[in-house]
Design a protein around this motif. Structure first.
Motif, PDB file in Angstrom:
ATOM      1  N   ARG A 217       0.864  -1.179   0.000  1.00 19.56           N
ATOM      2  CA  ARG A 217       0.000   0.000   0.000  1.00 19.56           C
ATOM      3  C   ARG A 217       0.903   1.232   0.000  1.00 19.56           C
ATOM      4  O   ARG A 217       1.946   1.223   0.680  1.00 19.56           O
ATOM      5  CB  ARG A 217      -0.847  -0.036   1.272  1.00 19.56           C
ATOM      6  CG  ARG A 217      -1.758   1.131   1.470  1.00 19.56           C
ATOM      7  CD  ARG A 217      -2.410   0.984   2.825  1.00 19.56           C
ATOM      8  NE  ARG A 217      -3.218   2.123   3.160  1.00 19.56           N
ATOM      9  CZ  ARG A 217      -3.605   2.423   4.392  1.00 19.56           C
ATOM     10  NH1 ARG A 217      -3.246   1.663   5.405  1.00 19.56           N
ATOM     11  NH2 ARG A 217      -4.366   3.466   4.634  1.00 19.56           N
ATOM     12  N   LEU A 218       0.496   2.233  -0.755  1.00 14.97           N
ATOM     13  CA  LEU A 218       1.338   3.431  -0.875  1.00 14.97           C
ATOM     14  C   LEU A 218       0.509   4.673  -0.532  1.00 14.97           C
ATOM     15  O   LEU A 218      -0.601   4.841  -1.058  1.00 14.97           O
ATOM     16  CB  LEU A 218       1.874   3.515  -2.311  1.00 14.97           C
ATOM     17  CG  LEU A 218       2.770   4.695  -2.675  1.00 14.97           C
ATOM     18  CD1 LEU A 218       4.023   4.740  -1.813  1.00 14.97           C
ATOM     19  CD2 LEU A 218       3.192   4.598  -4.149  1.00 14.97           C
ATOM     20  N   LEU A 219       1.052   5.496   0.360  1.00 12.91           N
ATOM     21  CA  LEU A 219       0.379   6.750   0.717  1.00 12.91           C
ATOM     22  C   LEU A 219       1.305   7.919   0.397  1.00 12.91           C
ATOM     23  O   LEU A 219       2.514   7.816   0.589  1.00 12.91           O
ATOM     24  CB  LEU A 219       0.048   6.794   2.197  1.00 12.91           C
ATOM     25  CG  LEU A 219      -0.942   5.753   2.712  1.00 12.91           C
ATOM     26  CD1 LEU A 219      -0.206   4.712   3.526  1.00 12.91           C
ATOM     27  CD2 LEU A 219      -2.010   6.399   3.559  1.00 12.91           C
ATOM     28  N   VAL A 220       0.705   8.988  -0.073  1.00 10.16           N
ATOM     29  CA  VAL A 220       1.506  10.194  -0.359  1.00 10.16           C
ATOM     30  C   VAL A 220       1.111  11.285   0.639  1.00 10.16           C
ATOM     31  O   VAL A 220      -0.066  11.633   0.757  1.00 10.16           O
ATOM     32  CB  VAL A 220       1.279  10.695  -1.798  1.00 10.16           C
ATOM     33  CG1 VAL A 220       2.143  11.938  -2.066  1.00 10.16           C
ATOM     34  CG2 VAL A 220       1.609   9.606  -2.814  1.00 10.16           C
ATOM     35  N   LEU A 221       2.111  11.758   1.379  1.00  6.09           N
ATOM     36  CA  LEU A 221       1.878  12.801   2.390  1.00  6.09           C
ATOM     37  C   LEU A 221       2.208  14.161   1.771  1.00  6.09           C
ATOM     38  O   LEU A 221       3.281  14.344   1.197  1.00  6.09           O
ATOM     39  CB  LEU A 221       2.785  12.528   3.590  1.00  6.09           C
ATOM     40  CG  LEU A 221       2.524  13.282   4.893  1.00  6.09           C
ATOM     41  CD1 LEU A 221       1.137  13.010   5.437  1.00  6.09           C
ATOM     42  CD2 LEU A 221       3.560  12.888   5.944  1.00  6.09           C
ATOM     43  N   TRP A 222       1.255  15.092   1.912  1.00 10.19           N
ATOM     44  CA  TRP A 222       1.439  16.417   1.301  1.00 10.19           C
ATOM     45  C   TRP A 222       0.888  17.469   2.244  1.00 10.19           C
ATOM     46  O   TRP A 222      -0.286  17.424   2.607  1.00 10.19           O
ATOM     47  CB  TRP A 222       0.704  16.453  -0.060  1.00 10.19           C
ATOM     48  CG  TRP A 222       0.949  17.743  -0.813  1.00 10.19           C
ATOM     49  CD1 TRP A 222       0.201  18.874  -0.750  1.00 10.19           C
ATOM     50  CD2 TRP A 222       2.016  18.022  -1.698  1.00 10.19           C
ATOM     51  NE1 TRP A 222       0.732  19.835  -1.544  1.00 10.19           N
ATOM     52  CE2 TRP A 222       1.852  19.349  -2.151  1.00 10.19           C
ATOM     53  CE3 TRP A 222       3.096  17.280  -2.171  1.00 10.19           C
ATOM     54  CZ2 TRP A 222       2.724  19.939  -3.037  1.00 10.19           C
ATOM     55  CZ3 TRP A 222       3.964  17.873  -3.050  1.00 10.19           C
ATOM     56  CH2 TRP A 222       3.764  19.196  -3.488  1.00 10.19           C
ATOM     57  N   ASN A 223       1.725  18.398   2.657  1.00 13.32           N
ATOM     58  CA  ASN A 223       1.314  19.455   3.588  1.00 13.32           C
ATOM     59  C   ASN A 223       0.566  18.901   4.801  1.00 13.32           C
ATOM     60  O   ASN A 223      -0.490  19.402   5.183  1.00 13.32           O
ATOM     61  CB  ASN A 223       0.443  20.490   2.878  1.00 13.32           C
ATOM     62  CG  ASN A 223       1.273  21.358   1.953  1.00 13.32           C
ATOM     63  OD1 ASN A 223       2.488  21.419   2.095  1.00 13.32           O
ATOM     64  ND2 ASN A 223       0.612  21.994   1.003  1.00 13.32           N
ATOM     65  N   GLY A 224       1.100  17.823   5.371  1.00 19.34           N
ATOM     66  CA  GLY A 224       0.535  17.271   6.601  1.00 19.34           C
ATOM     67  C   GLY A 224      -0.677  16.393   6.421  1.00 19.34           C
ATOM     68  O   GLY A 224      -1.283  15.963   7.408  1.00 19.34           O
ATOM     69  N   ARG A 225      -1.087  16.124   5.187  1.00 14.65           N
ATOM     70  CA  ARG A 225      -2.252  15.263   4.955  1.00 14.65           C
ATOM     71  C   ARG A 225      -1.921  14.244   3.868  1.00 14.65           C
ATOM     72  O   ARG A 225      -1.083  14.507   3.012  1.00 14.65           O
ATOM     73  CB  ARG A 225      -3.455  16.079   4.492  1.00 14.65           C
ATOM     74  CG  ARG A 225      -4.080  16.910   5.597  1.00 14.65           C
ATOM     75  CD  ARG A 225      -5.122  17.853   5.023  1.00 14.65           C
ATOM     76  NE  ARG A 225      -5.746  18.616   6.081  1.00 14.65           N
ATOM     77  CZ  ARG A 225      -6.939  18.312   6.611  1.00 14.65           C
ATOM     78  NH1 ARG A 225      -7.625  17.284   6.155  1.00 14.65           N
ATOM     79  NH2 ARG A 225      -7.446  19.065   7.567  1.00 14.65           N
ATOM     80  N   PHE A 226      -2.638  13.119   3.906  1.00 13.70           N
ATOM     81  CA  PHE A 226      -2.465  12.135   2.828  1.00 13.70           C
ATOM     82  C   PHE A 226      -3.308  12.565   1.630  1.00 13.70           C
ATOM     83  O   PHE A 226      -4.510  12.827   1.760  1.00 13.70           O
ATOM     84  CB  PHE A 226      -2.913  10.743   3.288  1.00 13.70           C
ATOM     85  CG  PHE A 226      -1.988  10.153   4.316  1.00 13.70           C
ATOM     86  CD1 PHE A 226      -0.638   9.980   4.052  1.00 13.70           C
ATOM     87  CD2 PHE A 226      -2.475   9.768   5.565  1.00 13.70           C
ATOM     88  CE1 PHE A 226       0.219   9.441   5.013  1.00 13.70           C
ATOM     89  CE2 PHE A 226      -1.621   9.235   6.514  1.00 13.70           C
ATOM     90  CZ  PHE A 226      -0.277   9.066   6.242  1.00 13.70           C
ATOM     91  N   ILE A 227      -2.676  12.613   0.466  1.00  9.43           N
ATOM     92  CA  ILE A 227      -3.443  13.005  -0.725  1.00  9.43           C
ATOM     93  C   ILE A 227      -3.597  11.835  -1.695  1.00  9.43           C
ATOM     94  O   ILE A 227      -4.269  11.964  -2.710  1.00  9.43           O
ATOM     95  CB  ILE A 227      -2.795  14.211  -1.459  1.00  9.43           C
ATOM     96  CG1 ILE A 227      -1.330  13.917  -1.818  1.00  9.43           C
ATOM     97  CG2 ILE A 227      -2.903  15.476  -0.623  1.00  9.43           C
ATOM     98  CD1 ILE A 227      -0.744  14.922  -2.799  1.00  9.43           C
ATOM     99  N   ALA A 228      -2.984  10.717  -1.387  1.00  3.79           N
ATOM    100  CA  ALA A 228      -3.187   9.520  -2.209  1.00  3.79           C
ATOM    101  C   ALA A 228      -3.000   8.300  -1.329  1.00  3.79           C
ATOM    102  O   ALA A 228      -2.167   8.313  -0.420  1.00  3.79           O
ATOM    103  CB  ALA A 228      -2.195   9.489  -3.359  1.00  3.79           C
TER     104      ALA A 228
END
Lengths: 261, 278
Positions: A217-228
């Motif tokens: 599973r892959l998560l993308v963290l962006w500006n403190g939130r997951f966006i994917a």
């Protein structure tokens, strides 16, 4: 607690350093026996998130659970049994300079399992872990005598050197600074641990090849939130502009503007 | 208006600085109490001694040469400074006693403490500071180990136990160095030198020096470890921790020396009354 329940859960975790909000109401459920990879730009709070899971940092708001037990409210002593089930591979390896390689690898067992494991068994287990990472014969060396890749492998050996094995291993940039061949070896080792020892892995990395290889599973963290969030194959094909740019390694327009200016 | 704003800003800055200093002071005491809470357990367990003995070697045995040199030169220079004055006053035979009492009660412990604050304190702050910035302290915590128990307590105990011992070495070499210059360079008579020393220097003087050294050792151990544990990231942070460790330890040694002298002199007066050194 059933097998389908998450082993790690973060609910609305917010963390601020000074004026910078590093984690912004993060929710995360990590499933047992699977590798969860978190990617994101430098300084977006990936390592901070890992440190919350093992109680090294406490959230300003929100809650952290391990195996159904809330841990962000526990004191240092109460956290010890939790920490004995979680291993942490630090970005800088964090090997103890004053100890030999063997003593480093044996340290979690001598610290936490003395009484249950005798000295000879601890030594045998530590040697077996070193063998798993291809470092037999390095027992008497000091961390300062090792190359970056060897240090990383000692850190991995130390992470798995528990009897029974840890339930979760947190990897903070396990392939950072390694050549492609060493990175591949580390990726295969992470996979092997998950498949053969059924260790749950949470991997923080910038290395997209590594993320695709080791992650379920892959998560993308962006500006403190997951966006994917999804299987690596899906996330790598995502249409979101930030995700697409990140996985393809293309600079953001504001970064380019700064450079041009 | 601008003047009142500047005054407000200055007051706010002073207030913030005071609060930060008080908070730092509070953190230091919490840190020290946390370390002290492990002392009894560490002294009665094999693991505690296994951690303590290597520190005794690094802090104690490795400091012996520098401490002996310090002590010896203090003794020598005191004779050089005082000989002509005492000789002119007809008090040459008593010079040894005055020098030895100065070394035993004051200069031995203070200068040994200062040397140790530089040699040992700096090294401790640098070692623990480097462990801090390379995440080794976090690694210990993540494995369920208490970094204070593992790293601070053995270093603190080694400083506590060995500073008096090293001070005794400094005292001994100071007395011998002074005697060597007194007899060897100035041709003073050896018998009165020791006779007056025996008469004037009491066990109390030696004891007060060693008691002071015990406090100095505790201060060096705790301050250096605290600075190492709380250093800022990077090489600059470690460097600052080393400097601060020495400066704070040095100031603490001088302050402790003053207050301990007041207390110990008061106790002497109560128990033994007045004594003349001349």
């Amino acid at each position: 607690m059933s097998d389908t329940d998450p082993i790690i859960e973060l609910r609305g975790v917010t963390k601020t350093f000074g004026r910078q909000r590093v984690l912004d109401e993060i929710d995360l459920r990590v499933e047992r026996g699977r590798n969860t990879v978190i990617v994101g730009r430098s300084g977006t709070g990936k390592s901070v998130l890992l440190k919350h899971i093992v109680g090294l940092l406490r959230p300003d708001r929100g809650a952290v659970y391990f195996a159904g037990q809330r841990i962000d409210t526990l004191g240092e002593r109460a956290l010890v049994p939790i920490r004995q089930q979680i291993s942490f591979v630090f970005q800088l390896n964090a090997l103890f300079d004053s100890m030999t390689v063997l003593e480093n690898v044996a340290f979690p067992m001598t610290e936490n399992q003395r009484g249950r494991l005798d000295h000879r068994k601890i030594r045998a287990l530590a040697e077996r872990c070193l063998e798993m990472v291809g470092l037999r014969g390095f027992e008497r060396k000091r961390p300062a005598e090792l190359s970056g890749g060897e240090r990383k492998r000692v850190a991995l050996a130390r992470a798995i050197a528990l009897d029974p094995p840890p339930r979760v291993i947190l990897y903070d940039e396990p392939t950072a600074g390694l050549d492609p061949q060493r990175s591949d070896a580390i990726n295969k080792l992470i996979r092997r641990l998950q498949e053969h020892v059924h260790v749950t892995g949470v991997i923080v990395t910038h290395d997209m090849k590594s993320a695709a290889e080791v992650g379920d599973r892959l998560l993308v963290l962006w500006n403190g939130r997951f966006i994917a969030d999804g299987p690596p194959t899906e996330v790598l094909q995502a249409r979101d502009e930030h995700v697409r740019r990140f996985v393809q390694g293309i600079a953001e327009p504001e970064d380019l503007r700064l450079i041009n200016a | 208006m601008a003047r009142s704003n500047a005054l407000t800003a200055a007051l706010a800055g002073f207030g913030a600085g005071t609060l930060a200093t008080l908070a730092n002071f509070g953190r230091f005491w919490l840190f020290s109490l946390h370390a002290l809470s492990f002392v009894p357990v560490e002294l009665v367990t094999v693991r505690g001694w296994r951690r303590l003995l290597p520190q005794c070697f690094h802090i104690g045995a490795c400091s012996v040469p520098v401490i002996m040199l310090t002590g010896m030169f203090i003794g020598m220079v005191l004779i050089v400074q005082g000989y002509e004055q005492f000789d002119a006053a007809g008090l040459r035979d008593r010079l040894g006693a005055i020098v030895n009492i100065s070394i035993a009660a004051e200069l031995g412990p203070v200068l040994a403490g200062v040397m140790l604050a530089g040699r040992v304190g700096g090294a401790l702050a640098a070692e623990l500071g480097t462990m801090n910035v390379t995440e080794q302290l976090l690694a210990l915590r993540s494995m369920g180990a208490d970094p204070v128990r593992h790293l601070v307590v053995p270093r603190f105990l080694a400083c506590l136990f060995l500073t008096p011992l090293l001070t005794a070495y400094a005292d001994l070499l100071g007395a011998l160095g002074a005697f060597g210059i007194f007899v060897g360079v100035y041709g003073g008579p050896p018998e009165p030198y020791w006779a007056f020393t025996r008469e004037i220097v009491q066990l109390w003087d030696l004891g007060t020096g060693l008691i002071k050294a015990l406090f100095f050792g505790a201060a060096i151990g705790l301050v250096s470890c605290y600075k190492g544990f709380h250093c800022r990231p990077g090489a600059e942070g470690v460097g600052q921790a080393c400097t601060q460790s020495f400066v704070v330890s040095f100031i603490l040694i001088l302050m402790l020396d003053f207050f301990l002298n007041v207390v110990l002199n008061g106790l002497y007066s109560v128990w033994y009354g007045y004594r003349s050194l001349i």
